[in-house]
Design an enzyme around this catalytic site. Structure first.
Site, mmCIF file in Angstrom:
data_model
loop_
_atom_site.group_PDB
_atom_site.id
_atom_site.type_symbol
_atom_site.label_atom_id
_atom_site.label_comp_id
_atom_site.label_asym_id
_atom_site.label_seq_id
_atom_site.Cartn_x
_atom_site.Cartn_y
_atom_site.Cartn_z
ATOM 1 N N TYR A 113 59.652 -19.698 -35.315
ATOM 2 C CA TYR A 113 58.510 -19.063 -34.679
ATOM 3 C C TYR A 113 57.558 -20.130 -34.137
ATOM 4 C CZ TYR A 113 60.139 -14.746 -36.806
ATOM 5 O OH TYR A 113 60.905 -13.663 -37.161
ATOM 6 N N PRO A 114 57.115 -20.006 -32.878
ATOM 7 C CA PRO A 114 56.251 -21.025 -32.260
ATOM 8 C C PRO A 114 54.807 -20.877 -32.723
ATOM 9 C CG PRO A 114 56.639 -19.262 -30.702
ATOM 10 C CD PRO A 114 57.455 -18.931 -31.920
ATOM 11 N N LYS A 115 54.581 -21.110 -34.014
ATOM 12 C CA LYS A 115 53.283 -20.836 -34.608
ATOM 13 C C LYS A 115 52.399 -22.068 -34.629
ATOM 14 C CE LYS A 115 54.869 -17.050 -37.534
ATOM 15 N NZ LYS A 115 54.750 -16.385 -38.837
ATOM 16 N N THR A 116 51.115 -21.831 -34.394
ATOM 17 C CA THR A 116 50.112 -22.874 -34.498
ATOM 18 C C THR A 116 48.800 -22.231 -34.954
ATOM 19 O OG1 THR A 116 49.081 -24.739 -33.357
ATOM 20 C CG2 THR A 116 49.378 -22.703 -32.079
#
Length: 248
Positions: A113-116
């Protein structure tokens, strides 16, 4: 700590792991979804092949997690792009911003998941469902929807949130080049839709260099939904290896 004991750990620090070794169950996960039409060229510039963009549609979402095993309550927001892969229609997760570090670390390390970091919020204000996303001290998105104006068929609500999801997993090697670079697929399972509504909606996106949601501009709001559900996330599976240039 013995070698066999080290092998049992999936993250660091070894004595205080960044996230719990559990498959999270989401209880009372509340969605605000706004699907909008955007610039097709802008989409093609950010969606990685071999995914294909057929309709220039983006779903902006704010998700308020009522309770999540291993993480507790938190809120998440991001953009998902309508795509297809080998004839299967789904969504490419473009960017996700959330306010919970264990969920961020787990989503990136275990899955793809491209989480930030970010500060999303979902609340009701004077008859309006409001979803916002801040990055640091700056507002980058504001979504509004009429609160529970019309019931949405639960089967349609389930269809909306269970489409296949594609993500890019990249892990750098010690020389700075990718050690792992794969397109992966997952989906939502064990869904129980508790409430579902639709209504009029608006979406504003604001320019920000590290949260560039506005690079996919809002040209037309297509639909909106407000869904309350319980669900589980299935494990990810690789479907394309970029380093080999072949399907998995």
């Amino acid at each position: 700590m013995k070698i066999d004991e080290v092998r049992q750990h999936v993250t660091t620090p070894l004595t205080a792991p960044a996230f719990a070794p559990v498959v999270p169950r989401f209880t009372n996960r509340e969605y605000l979804n706004i699907v909008y039409r955007t610039d097709a060229d802008a989409l093609r510039a950010v969606v990685p092949e071999p995914l294909k963009v057929e309709e220039p549609l983006v779903r902006f979402e704010v998700m308020k997690m009522g309770d999540v095993s291993g993480y507790g309550p938190y809120t998440e927001s991001g953009q998902a792009i309508e795509v297809s892969f080998d004839g299967e229609r789904g969504e490419y997760l473009h960017a996700m911003y959330l306010d919970n570090f264990p969920a961020t670390a787990s989503g990136r390390e275990v899955s793809a998941y491209p989480k930030t970091v970010g500060s999303p919020n979902l609340y009701v204000d004077n008859g309006v469902l409001v979803g916002t996303l801040d990055y640091g001290t700056l507002r980058v998105a504001t979504a509004t929807m009429g609160y529970k104006h019309h019931e949405l068929d639960t089967r349609e609500a389930e269809r909306q949130i269970t489409v296949p999801t594609f993500m890019l997993k990249t892990i750098p090697g010690y020389d700075g080049t990718p050690r792992v670079q794969e397109l992966v697929r997952t989906e939502i399972t064990d869904v129980v839709v508790k409430q579902a509504h639709t209504g009029p909606a608006r979406l504003q996106l604001f320019q920000h260099v590290l949260a560039p949601l506005a690079d996919l501009p809002v040209l037309e709001v297509v639909s909106a939904s407000h869904i309350l559900t319980d669900l589980t996330l299935a494990p990810v599976k690789p479907v394309f290896d970029y380093l080999k240039g072949a399907r998995s």
